[in-house]
Structure formats: C-alpha cells, structure tokens
Design an enzyme around this catalytic site. Structure first.
Site, PDB file in Angstrom:
ATOM      1  CE  LYS A   1      -4.637   1.858  -0.566  1.00  0.00           C
ATOM      2  NZ  LYS A   1      -4.000   0.610  -0.151  1.00  0.00           N
TER       3      LYS A   1
ATOM      4  CB  SER B   1      -0.957   0.008   1.193  1.00  0.00           C
ATOM      5  OG  SER B   1      -2.093  -0.776   0.903  1.00  0.00           O
TER       6      SER B   1
ATOM      7  CB  SER C   1      -4.499   1.538   3.988  1.00  0.00           C
ATOM      8  OG  SER C   1      -3.639   1.070   2.970  1.00  0.00           O
TER       9      SER C   1
END
Length: 486
Positions: free
Chosen positions: A93, A90, A148
């Site tokens: 992102k 993640s 997230s």
C-alpha cells in the site's frame, strides 16, 4: 540494546493490532503461529549496496530480510538478506499511496463502485466501505495507511487508473522507474499472490520516494483518525496497525522515536514492518520482512516484527553517530590568484557539510578526502562562492559523497599587474616575432648607418672642394696684388 521481556512483548488476543487481519479470517491461530514458513524458495541476489561499516558483525534480527538506512544520507547501516525475494503483504500500500499522491487530488470526492469491492474478502483487513459511499481521496488514503483497508486500496486504484488492472501496470512501471530490481505487483493491497513479490531493498527505495511527500509522512504517523458519517456512508473510526506509534498505557510496543510507516501480514509473508524513527539529528528507515507470529502459553500473540524492529532501530541509535568529514566552515586548500590587487591566493572550502554515520569503532585512517582543483592558478578577479574545484570523500575504497569547492572571499584585479603580466605573456607566446623584429631592426640600423656615412662622405668632399676653392682664390688675390706692385 533494548531488551524486552516476554511479558512486555505480548498483546491480548482480542487487542492485537492485526493478528491476521490483512488476509482472510479463515486462517486459524495455528496458521498464524506458522506464519514464518516459506511460501516459495526465495531467489537470493548479491547486495547492490555496500554497508558503510558494521558496529557489531554478530548482530542479527529474527526475520527473513532486514535493512536499516540512514535517511539523511541514504547510506545503508545494516542489511540482512536485503535482496532476497519476499512477499510484501500490505507494505504494497506504500506504492499505492505514492501513486495516488502523485496522480490524484486529495480533495476529490470518489464514489465507491461495486467493482472495487467485488471479489474482495470482507473478512480481510477492510474499513467497511459501502457501494455508493462518497469519500475524499485524502480520507481513502487514511483508511488505507492507518487501518490498512484493502477495500480503500481498490477504490484508490480505480480512481487513479480507471481499473485495478491498469493501476497495477502503473505500480510496476513506477517501481521500474525508481530503480527497483526485483519487484512485481499483482494488486494494490498486498493480499497474497505467488507473483506479487519484492525485496527489502526495493521496499526501501519505494518508501524513500513516498517519504518526500509531507502528506504521506503525516498519514503514516497517524495513530487514530475519524471520518465523520455522511449522507452516503457511516462513520469510520480508524486505528493504526503500527503499534510503534500507538501511545497508550497498555501498549508495551510503543516506541517514542518512531514516526511511521506501515505494517503488513499474510501467513505467506509473515509479519512485515517498515518504520521510520528519529532522535536529535539521526533519522532511520528500517525494513523488516518475514518475522514470526508466536502464540504464548497465555494464549496471547507475539508479533515479532515490532520487537525486532525496535531491536534494529536501537542498534542504529545506540551504536552510530555522525562524523563530519568536510564543513564549509573549514577551508581545505587554496588556489593561486594571478594579477590580484591584494592576496596572491584564495582559500577554498566545501559547499556543504559532508557527514557520515559511523560506529564508535570506525577506522579514522579509512576516511580520506580527494581534492580536485579546476586549476592551480586562476586569473583575478575572483568572487566569493566561485567554484574552483571538487572534493570527494571516501571511506576505504567507497565514494561516500562529493561537493564543490568554493572561494571563501573576493579577490580584486590589479590592472597594472595585469598589463605587465600580459606583456610578458605576449612576449613569451610570440618570441619568434621579436626575433624577426630584432633582425629587421638591425638591418634598418645598418642601412641608416650606410646612408649617414654616405652623407658624411659627401659633406667632407664638399668641404674639401670649398677649402680648395678658397685656397685658390687666396692665391689668385695674392698674385694679383704682387703684379700690381711691380
């Protein structure tokens, strides 16, 4: 160095911030415990940036790759396999957020489309967005960066580019433009994909670009955030996955110096964490990828990305401080000023501070300054702040920084001195003309002398003739008188 006991590093299984939430929940606890296992053979590359100097050559962190950067100067303080290929999970992102901030409008209201949620495992890290729900881009980014949310990442991608595929192309183009050398994205959220990879150094480049945005800095330093219920969607209570910034009595991983940024996890990627932290005037960016997830005898999870990041940040704060190599307050050379009405020289000082984060054991002899003046002499007038040269600071053979050298005061011009100097300079530059002039002058003087001599001869001749005439006249008169007397 901060030492954390096993008890202060553990979180109850039910309270873990993201035990396996960023990928499908079908992973078992055994999978999590073995999360540090390699999913691919990483392709090692030579480091592209030399570390300034090491405070402790034996220092390491328990991770596949790590990097510590001084945010004030962009210098690398510590690196460990920073160019080895890793899965970002993640941390992806961060790029998604960067593109949204660069290309979107935070106040825009976006309708969640079914295509953004299709094929996305709802048991992965999601915030529970529903088809038809209307939400602002700003709130979507909070969903993505605080909790997230993979679903939020897909919605953002479709809003910015029209489709996830087109957004992925934007991600890779932006990474290339930033100078990332070994990064390839295949989705906007970071769920595992064999061809979705990067390096710790490339992640640092992307994060530093994002940190230029005040909105980004605010989002990634938010521990809790509430999106109120609306006619189209339920209330979303967001809690950060980054335990470094979550201040509570039950969180032993809270780090008071931390100011963000983002966690990541898949079983293939391991525990990943990018963090920023500051103390007084020192600001660090740490990147840590591939830390382990351990299960203790108590059944609690130990997510080692947090204590290892704390260890890495403390290594920087405890061992390094700034050394000022140059300061505008201290002139370092002077330039001769020609035709000045006062001072015959003007001092030059650096245009800015040049500082270097160094450990206590650095070698002062390795720190040197190269002064490059535009010229040793300059014509008056000189204005305060006028650029007169350049100074470069080196540590060993490596160029650390450079800055202009500026005059520290005004120097007025003397017109009298200027005329004299210009005359002398003219004579020096045109000497052959003066020789010709001298020769011509001698010739002219000789001719004038000849003329004067000729005039003198003629005058003398007339005087002799006149005298002879008078003498003859006297003789004639004398004879005439004598003749009459006889």
């Amino acid at each position: 160095m901060l030492l954390l006991t096993a008890s202060c590093l553990t979180l109850p299984l039910h309270a873990a911030a993201e035990p396996a939430a960023e990928e499908s929940s079908t992973d078992t606890a055994a999978d999590a415990a073995d999360a540090s296992g390699d999913a691919q053979e990483p392709a090692e590359e030579a480091s592209s940036q030399e570390v300034v100097v090491s405070a402790d050559p034996s220092f390491t962190v328990a991770a596949k790759a790590a990097l510590l950067i001084d945010l004030n100067t962009g210098r690398t303080v510590y690196e460990q396999d920073a160019d080895v290929r890793v899965y970002p999970a993640s941390l992806t992102k961060i790029m998604t957020c960067l593109l949204a901030l660069e290309n979107g409008n935070l106040s825009d209201v976006i309708t969640v489309d079914e295509s953004a949620l299709t094929g996305l495992d709802q048991d992965s890290s999601v915030v529970g967005l529903k088809v038809g729900e209307q939400i602002t881009l700003e709130n979507l980014l909070y969903c993505m960066m605080v909790s997230s949310g993979n679903d939020a990442a897909n919605v953002v991608a479709e809003y910015i580019a029209g489709s996830v595929a087109d957004f992925v192309r934007m991600m890779n183009e932006r990474a290339y433009a930033l100078g990332c050398k070994d990064t390839h994205f295949n989705n906007p959220h970071g769920l595992h994909d064999e061809s979705h990879y990067t390096t710790a150094r490339d992640l640092a480049i992307i994060t530093q670009a994002a940190l230029k945005s005040e909105n980004f800095r605010q989002m990634v330093d938010t521990a809790e955030y509430v999106i109120p219920a609306s006619a189209t969607g339920d209330e979303h209570k967001l809690k950060t996955t980054n335990m470094l910034i979550y201040k509570s009595t039950g969180n032993s991983l809270y780090y008071s110096r931390a100011t963000g940024v983002k966690t990541g996890y898949t079983s293939a990627a391991g525990r990943c964490l990018i963090a920023t932290a500051e103390d007084d005037d020192i600001r660090f960016l740490s990147v840590l990828c591939g830390a382990k997830t351990s299960i203790l005898d108590t059944g609690d999870l130990l997510m080692e990305s947090f204590p290892e990041t704390i260890k890495l940040l403390d290594y920087g704060f405890d061992n390094f401080s700034y050394v000022t190599a140059l300061s505008p307050l201290y002139p370092i050379d002077q330039v001769t000023v020609l035709n000045s009405a006062g001072s015959e020289a003007v001092a030059v000082a650096p245009a800015k501070d040049v500082r270097l984060l160094l450990p206590a054991n650095y070698n002062p002899d390795a720190l040197r300054t190269e002064i490059l003046l535009d010229a040793k002499e300059v014509e008056a007038p000189v204005s305060e702040g006028q650029k007169l040269g350049l100074a470069r600071v080196y540590y060993g053979s490596e160029l650390i920084d450079e800055t202009d050298l500026l005059a520290i005061a005004d120097v007025a011009r003397s017109e009298l001195s200027s005329v004299a100097t210009n005359s002398t300079a003219y004579i020096q530059q045109n000497w052959w003309k003066w020789i010709v002039f001298l020769i011509l002058g001698v010739i002219a003087a000789f001719l004038i002398l000849l003329v004067l001599l000729q005039i003198r001869r003629r005058r003398l001749r007339r005087m002799r003739l006149e005298k002879r005439r008078r003498d003859l006249e006297k003789q004639y008169r004398r004879r005439y008188r004598e003749d009459r007397e006889e």
